[in-house]
Motif scaffolding. Structure first.
Motif, PDB file in Angstrom:
ATOM      1  N   ASP A   1       0.868  -1.170   0.000  1.00  0.00           N
ATOM      2  CA  ASP A   1       0.000   0.000   0.000  1.00  0.00           C
ATOM      3  C   ASP A   1       0.910   1.227   0.000  1.00  0.00           C
ATOM      4  N   GLU A   2       0.805   2.037  -1.029  1.00  0.00           N
ATOM      5  CA  GLU A   2       1.695   3.189  -1.155  1.00  0.00           C
ATOM      6  C   GLU A   2       1.634   4.098   0.070  1.00  0.00           C
ATOM      7  N   ARG A   3       0.454   4.264   0.657  1.00  0.00           N
ATOM      8  CA  ARG A   3       0.311   5.133   1.823  1.00  0.00           C
ATOM      9  C   ARG A   3       1.077   4.571   3.019  1.00  0.00           C
ATOM     10  N   MET A   4       1.052   3.242   3.177  1.00  0.00           N
ATOM     11  CA  MET A   4       1.760   2.629   4.291  1.00  0.00           C
ATOM     12  C   MET A   4       3.273   2.709   4.086  1.00  0.00           C
ATOM     13  N   VAL A   5       3.720   2.647   2.836  1.00  0.00           N
ATOM     14  CA  VAL A   5       5.140   2.809   2.542  1.00  0.00           C
ATOM     15  C   VAL A   5       5.578   4.240   2.846  1.00  0.00           C
ATOM     16  N   GLU A   6       4.767   5.198   2.434  1.00  0.00           N
ATOM     17  CA  GLU A   6       5.070   6.608   2.742  1.00  0.00           C
ATOM     18  C   GLU A   6       5.105   6.835   4.254  1.00  0.00           C
ATOM     19  N   GLY A   7       4.161   6.203   4.967  1.00  0.00           N
ATOM     20  CA  GLY A   7       4.150   6.305   6.427  1.00  0.00           C
ATOM     21  C   GLY A   7       5.379   5.664   7.041  1.00  0.00           C
ATOM     22  N   ALA A   8       5.850   4.583   6.423  1.00  0.00           N
ATOM     23  CA  ALA A   8       7.045   3.909   6.930  1.00  0.00           C
ATOM     24  C   ALA A   8       8.256   4.833   6.880  1.00  0.00           C
ATOM     25  N   LYS A   9       8.345   5.612   5.827  1.00  0.00           N
ATOM     26  CA  LYS A   9       9.457   6.551   5.706  1.00  0.00           C
ATOM     27  C   LYS A   9       9.486   7.508   6.892  1.00  0.00           C
ATOM     28  N   GLU A  10       8.310   7.912   7.359  1.00  0.00           N
ATOM     29  CA  GLU A  10       8.225   8.871   8.468  1.00  0.00           C
ATOM     30  C   GLU A  10       8.651   8.260   9.805  1.00  0.00           C
ATOM     31  N   THR A  11       8.701   6.940   9.887  1.00  0.00           N
ATOM     32  CA  THR A  11       9.108   6.304  11.143  1.00  0.00           C
ATOM     33  C   THR A  11      10.615   6.305  11.329  1.00  0.00           C
ATOM     34  N   GLY A  12      11.357   6.516  10.245  1.00  0.00           N
ATOM     35  CA  GLY A  12      12.807   6.478  10.330  1.00  0.00           C
ATOM     36  C   GLY A  12      13.411   5.115  10.064  1.00  0.00           C
ATOM     37  N   THR A  13      12.595   4.146   9.646  1.00  0.00           N
ATOM     38  CA  THR A  13      13.108   2.797   9.392  1.00  0.00           C
ATOM     39  C   THR A  13      14.083   2.782   8.223  1.00  0.00           C
ATOM     40  N   ASP A  14      14.991   1.807   8.251  1.00  0.00           N
ATOM     41  CA  ASP A  14      15.937   1.624   7.149  1.00  0.00           C
ATOM     42  C   ASP A  14      15.269   0.922   5.963  1.00  0.00           C
ATOM     43  N   ARG A  15      14.421  -0.065   6.289  1.00  0.00           N
ATOM     44  CA  ARG A  15      13.810  -0.889   5.246  1.00  0.00           C
ATOM     45  C   ARG A  15      12.345  -1.161   5.576  1.00  0.00           C
ATOM     46  N   ILE A  16      11.648  -1.636   4.567  1.00  0.00           N
ATOM     47  CA  ILE A  16      10.334  -2.231   4.761  1.00  0.00           C
ATOM     48  C   ILE A  16      10.423  -3.698   4.341  1.00  0.00           C
ATOM     49  N   GLU A  17       9.541  -4.524   4.882  1.00  0.00           N
ATOM     50  CA  GLU A  17       9.365  -5.885   4.375  1.00  0.00           C
ATOM     51  C   GLU A  17       7.951  -5.992   3.836  1.00  0.00           C
ATOM     52  N   LEU A  18       7.832  -6.209   2.549  1.00  0.00           N
ATOM     53  CA  LEU A  18       6.526  -6.353   1.916  1.00  0.00           C
ATOM     54  C   LEU A  18       5.905  -7.694   2.307  1.00  0.00           C
ATOM     55  N   TYR A  19       4.670  -7.638   2.797  1.00  0.00           N
ATOM     56  CA  TYR A  19       3.909  -8.837   3.195  1.00  0.00           C
ATOM     57  C   TYR A  19       3.324  -9.462   1.938  1.00  0.00           C
ATOM     58  N   THR A  20       3.842 -10.617   1.540  1.00  0.00           N
ATOM     59  CA  THR A  20       3.582 -11.154   0.207  1.00  0.00           C
ATOM     60  C   THR A  20       2.515 -12.247   0.122  1.00  0.00           C
ATOM     61  N   GLU A  21       1.806 -12.517   1.205  1.00  0.00           N
ATOM     62  CA  GLU A  21       0.762 -13.546   1.104  1.00  0.00           C
ATOM     63  C   GLU A  21      -0.274 -13.226   0.025  1.00  0.00           C
ATOM     64  N   PRO A  22      -0.773 -11.974  -0.102  1.00  0.00           N
ATOM     65  CA  PRO A  22      -1.744 -11.692  -1.167  1.00  0.00           C
ATOM     66  C   PRO A  22      -1.186 -11.977  -2.569  1.00  0.00           C
ATOM     67  N   TYR A  23       0.087 -11.683  -2.769  1.00  0.00           N
ATOM     68  CA  TYR A  23       0.720 -11.998  -4.053  1.00  0.00           C
ATOM     69  C   TYR A  23       0.717 -13.503  -4.288  1.00  0.00           C
ATOM     70  N   ALA A  24       1.158 -14.267  -3.298  1.00  0.00           N
ATOM     71  CA  ALA A  24       1.226 -15.722  -3.446  1.00  0.00           C
ATOM     72  C   ALA A  24      -0.161 -16.333  -3.658  1.00  0.00           C
ATOM     73  N   GLU A  25      -1.152 -15.799  -2.979  1.00  0.00           N
ATOM     74  CA  GLU A  25      -2.518 -16.327  -3.060  1.00  0.00           C
ATOM     75  C   GLU A  25      -3.099 -16.177  -4.465  1.00  0.00           C
ATOM     76  N   HIS A  26      -2.766 -15.071  -5.143  1.00  0.00           N
ATOM     77  CA  HIS A  26      -3.366 -14.792  -6.441  1.00  0.00           C
ATOM     78  C   HIS A  26      -2.433 -15.055  -7.615  1.00  0.00           C
ATOM     79  N   TYR A  27      -1.242 -15.535  -7.320  1.00  0.00           N
ATOM     80  CA  TYR A  27      -0.228 -15.724  -8.366  1.00  0.00           C
ATOM     81  C   TYR A  27      -0.695 -16.662  -9.473  1.00  0.00           C
ATOM     82  N   ILE A  28      -1.283 -17.773  -9.115  1.00  0.00           N
ATOM     83  CA  ILE A  28      -1.661 -18.768 -10.123  1.00  0.00           C
ATOM     84  C   ILE A  28      -2.758 -18.245 -11.043  1.00  0.00           C
ATOM     85  N   GLN A  29      -3.721 -17.539 -10.477  1.00  0.00           N
ATOM     86  CA  GLN A  29      -4.831 -17.040 -11.284  1.00  0.00           C
ATOM     87  C   GLN A  29      -4.399 -15.948 -12.256  1.00  0.00           C
TER      88      GLN A  29
END
Length: 241
Positions: free
Chosen positions: A136-164
């Protein structure tokens, strides 16, 4: 190239099902590194149903690659554990107490202040920080404001819909990664990535630094053997079009 960090939680689950120390999680971690893994990930939970707190201390003594500790900083002794062991990276995950597995990323806007405090504390201790987020672009933008070095993308939705429809499945992840790149955030990814869907993800996410894979890798190791399986996953993380 994308680094492969092997999550050994499921090894600890097997050990705990019978008591004793078989399989030995320390030996498995050492073997994974010997077979080429570029990191070891653990995700201790308050009930210690798989990785135990003592395991983290034991692993800290022998891991020679990147050591990544995941967990919810609001639960139990997690913060104390991370500060005591000083891993290469801490990944903050908003697990609900008793959840079977991670199932959502942070609302980085609602929890901004709390995340800022935690991240500042970990970074002061010399620990690289990453926070688990949805594509979610908004959550990534919010992550920047926390001062974190990295994000980890939660990929279950990708894996769930990959085959279709893999193009549709990855669309939001590409957009989120592009925003992260623009903001100067490093990108990790994990959850339900497998030999089936990893290569396409790796080839389409710009500047993907690291994937953390446990469940699928351990399952595949039952058929292919651990050494061969680690090599198979490494091959996928280094795939080039």
């Amino acid at each position: 190239m994308t680094k492969l960090s092997v999550n050994i939680n499921k090894i600890a689950t097997i050990r705990n099902s019978r008591g004793g120390n078989n399989p030995n999680v320390v030996k498995v971690a050492m073997d994974c590194e010997r077979f080429g893994a570029e990191g070891i990930t653990v995700h201790p939970r308050p009930d210690e149903r798989h990785i135990r707190y003592q395991d983290v201390y034991d692993l800290k003594e022998i891991v020679t690659t990147e050591f990544n500790i995941e967990g919810n900083p609001t639960e139990g002794k997690f913060v104390e554990l991370v500060l005591a062991t000083k891993p290469t990276q801490v990944t903050l995950v908003p697990d609900a107490l008793g959840a079977i597995t991670s199932n959502a990323g942070w609302d980085t806007i609602a929890h901004k202040s709390r995340l800022q405090d935690l991240i500042a504390m970990f970074k002061e201790a010399g620990i690289r920080t990453s926070i688990f987020v949805d594509a979610d672009e908004r959550m990534v933008e919010g992550a920047k404001e926390t001062g974190t070095d990295r994000i980890e993308l939660y990929t279950e939705p990708y894996a769930e819909h990959y085959i279709q429809n893999r193009e549709a499945a990855i669309k939001d992840f590409v957009s989120a990664a592009q925003v992260a790149n623009q903001l100067g955030l490093g990108i990790n990814a994990g959850h339900d990535l497998s030999l089936e869907n990893l290569r396409y993800f790796q080839q389409n996410i710009p500047n993907l630094l690291e994937v953390s894979i446990g469940h699928a890798l351990v399952c595949d190791a039952l058929y292919y053997g651990l050494e061969n399986t680690v090599q198979l996953y490494l091959r996928e993380t280094k795939a080039i079009d």
